[in-house]
Design a protein around this motif. Sequence first.
Motif, mmCIF file in Angstrom:
data_model
loop_
_atom_site.group_PDB
_atom_site.id
_atom_site.type_symbol
_atom_site.label_atom_id
_atom_site.label_comp_id
_atom_site.label_asym_id
_atom_site.label_seq_id
_atom_site.Cartn_x
_atom_site.Cartn_y
_atom_site.Cartn_z
ATOM 1 N N THR A 196 5.134 0.389 -12.020
ATOM 2 C CA THR A 196 4.198 -0.486 -12.732
ATOM 3 C C THR A 196 3.530 0.169 -13.933
ATOM 4 O O THR A 196 3.244 -0.506 -14.903
ATOM 5 N N ARG A 241 3.691 0.886 -7.232
ATOM 6 C CA ARG A 241 4.790 0.141 -6.594
ATOM 7 C C ARG A 241 6.036 1.018 -6.650
ATOM 8 O O ARG A 241 6.488 1.392 -7.722
ATOM 9 N N ILE A 270 9.748 -1.791 -0.295
ATOM 10 C CA ILE A 270 8.762 -1.525 -1.330
ATOM 11 C C ILE A 270 7.475 -1.048 -0.668
ATOM 12 O O ILE A 270 7.005 -1.636 0.301
ATOM 13 N N ARG A 282 3.542 -0.298 -1.801
ATOM 14 C CA ARG A 282 2.652 -0.566 -2.938
ATOM 15 C C ARG A 282 1.199 -0.425 -2.519
ATOM 16 O O ARG A 282 0.855 -0.644 -1.369
#
Length: 145
Positions: free
Chosen positions: A58, A64, A141, A143
Amino acid sequence: MAIELLDHQTIIDYLGAQAGKLRSVDGAAGLASASSNIKQPPVAFVVPLNDRASANATGTMVTRQNNTTRFAVIVAVQNLRDPRGDRARDDLRILRQDIMALLHGWTPNEAFDPIQYSGGRMLKLTNQVLWWQDEFSTSHIIRSI
């Protein structure tokens, strides 16, 4: 912040319930004791190998990353009085096919991508046991919120 890592017990439970030819499926702790004194093959062990995260995607205060998790399924099959391991090799092939059919494309939960096969290798052949390691990976993912 909600971070979820792969629970290897989920894979152990799934294989244990589905792979009927295996006498047992255990984790890394079980492998440590079985490697010196295996009682009743065929057995399998699910062992974590590593996690590898990508760089932050990001560029902001929110992080992320794609995290790839690798694990191994180590299989031990009986090899009695067969120095070439022919019978054990046939038994191993059938077990590996069963395990791959169960894991390849399966998702441990909705946070993870389908499992992929990464490769395999023979670990050890003795007068009693043939040990084989297949490696698999999945990703998800992670995050910050």
